[in-house]
Design a protein around this motif. Structure first.
Motif, PDB file in Angstrom:
ATOM      1  N   SER A  38      -7.731  45.300  -4.138  1.00  0.00           N
ATOM      2  CA  SER A  38      -7.181  44.496  -5.232  1.00  0.00           C
ATOM      3  C   SER A  38      -8.285  43.770  -5.986  1.00  0.00           C
ATOM      4  CB  SER A  38      -6.178  43.473  -4.688  1.00  0.00           C
ATOM      5  OG  SER A  38      -5.085  44.129  -4.106  1.00  0.00           O
ATOM      6  N   GLY A  41     -10.245  46.282  -7.914  1.00  0.00           N
ATOM      7  CA  GLY A  41      -9.426  46.712  -9.049  1.00  0.00           C
ATOM      8  C   GLY A  41      -9.438  45.692 -10.170  1.00  0.00           C
ATOM      9  N   MET A  42      -9.364  44.399  -9.796  1.00  0.00           N
ATOM     10  CA  MET A  42      -9.404  43.363 -10.829  1.00  0.00           C
ATOM     11  C   MET A  42     -10.772  43.313 -11.507  1.00  0.00           C
ATOM     12  SD  MET A  42      -7.015  40.240  -9.456  1.00  0.00           S
ATOM     13  CE  MET A  42      -7.614  40.135  -7.777  1.00  0.00           C
ATOM     14  N   LEU A  45     -10.891  46.319 -13.789  1.00  0.00           N
ATOM     15  CA  LEU A  45     -10.004  46.081 -14.922  1.00  0.00           C
ATOM     16  C   LEU A  45     -10.606  45.073 -15.897  1.00  0.00           C
ATOM     17  CD1 LEU A  45      -7.291  46.452 -16.375  1.00  0.00           C
ATOM     18  CD2 LEU A  45      -6.327  44.708 -14.830  1.00  0.00           C
ATOM     19  N   TRP A  46     -11.160  43.989 -15.362  1.00  0.00           N
ATOM     20  CA  TRP A  46     -11.767  42.963 -16.222  1.00  0.00           C
ATOM     21  C   TRP A  46     -12.956  43.540 -16.986  1.00  0.00           C
ATOM     22  CZ3 TRP A  46     -10.003  38.548 -17.962  1.00  0.00           C
ATOM     23  CH2 TRP A  46     -10.873  37.697 -18.628  1.00  0.00           C
ATOM     24  N   ASN A  54      -3.404  40.053 -19.479  1.00  0.00           N
ATOM     25  CA  ASN A  54      -3.301  41.313 -18.755  1.00  0.00           C
ATOM     26  C   ASN A  54      -3.709  41.125 -17.295  1.00  0.00           C
ATOM     27  OD1 ASN A  54      -2.852  44.223 -18.737  1.00  0.00           O
ATOM     28  ND2 ASN A  54      -5.057  44.373 -18.447  1.00  0.00           N
ATOM     29  N   MET A  55      -4.793  40.395 -17.063  1.00  0.00           N
ATOM     30  CA  MET A  55      -5.272  40.168 -15.695  1.00  0.00           C
ATOM     31  C   MET A  55      -4.273  39.330 -14.908  1.00  0.00           C
ATOM     32  SD  MET A  55      -7.414  40.768 -13.358  1.00  0.00           S
ATOM     33  CE  MET A  55      -8.677  41.571 -14.298  1.00  0.00           C
ATOM     34  N   HIS A  58      -1.375  41.497 -13.980  1.00  0.00           N
ATOM     35  CA  HIS A  58      -1.787  42.436 -12.925  1.00  0.00           C
ATOM     36  C   HIS A  58      -1.827  41.738 -11.564  1.00  0.00           C
ATOM     37  CE1 HIS A  58      -4.015  45.556 -10.828  1.00  0.00           C
ATOM     38  NE2 HIS A  58      -4.836  44.603 -10.424  1.00  0.00           N
ATOM     39  N   ALA A  59      -2.454  40.568 -11.490  1.00  0.00           N
ATOM     40  CA  ALA A  59      -2.574  39.846 -10.222  1.00  0.00           C
ATOM     41  C   ALA A  59      -1.194  39.446  -9.689  1.00  0.00           C
ATOM     42  CB  ALA A  59      -3.460  38.618 -10.397  1.00  0.00           C
ATOM     43  N   ALA A  61       1.769  40.884 -10.369  1.00  0.00           N
ATOM     44  CA  ALA A  61       2.493  42.087  -9.947  1.00  0.00           C
ATOM     45  C   ALA A  61       1.950  42.606  -8.615  1.00  0.00           C
ATOM     46  CB  ALA A  61       2.397  43.166 -11.031  1.00  0.00           C
ATOM     47  N   THR A  62       0.635  42.496  -8.412  1.00  0.00           N
ATOM     48  CA  THR A  62       0.039  42.920  -7.143  1.00  0.00           C
ATOM     49  C   THR A  62       0.649  42.137  -5.993  1.00  0.00           C
ATOM     50  OG1 THR A  62      -2.036  43.564  -8.205  1.00  0.00           O
ATOM     51  CG2 THR A  62      -2.112  43.141  -5.846  1.00  0.00           C
TER      52      THR A  62
END
Length: 115
Positions: A38, A41-42, A45-46, A54-55, A58-59, A61-62
């Motif tokens: 995770s 992935g962050m 993504l960042w 968006n971040m 995402h966090a 939802a994770t």
């Protein structure tokens, strides 16, 4: 090149976990339970899209998708201890997780969760 670096680092983590777990199952489980995927992935993504909203989405939802994956880690050892084969136990654990993910995506929005 960036994709290859991401894949190599992610693969190195998985290989390290499996190697450590051979000798020290508890420590291997600790390393596996860390949210390294995770966090990586962050980071990826960042790097690709530095967008705060968006971040944050995402966090969040994770977090909600981690919850339905947890019962798998209770089902698999229970089945193994009951004499069920590893592959069938793993398959059942994955099937349970998929079913719970589907349930989460169906129920979550009804409670205001944006997944």
């Amino acid at each position: 090149m960036w994709f290859i670096l991401k894949a190599a680092l992610s693969g190195l983590i998985v290989a390290t976990v499996s190697t450590v777990a051979k000798r020290y199952p508890g420590f291997g489980a600790l390393v596996a339970s860390l949210p390294l995927v995770s966090v990586l992935g962050m980071i990826w993504l960042w790097h690709d899209k530095p967008d705060v909203q968006n971040m944050a989405a995402h966090a969040q939802a994770t977090f909600w998708f981690v919850l339905p994956s947890l019962p798998m880690f209770l089902l698999i050892p229970a089945m193994l201890r009951a004499g069920v084969s590893f592959w069938l136990s793993l398959l059942a654990g994955c099937a349970l997780t998929i079913a719970l993910y589907l349930l989460m995506t169906w129920i979550g929005p009804r409670f205001g969760l944006r997944l």
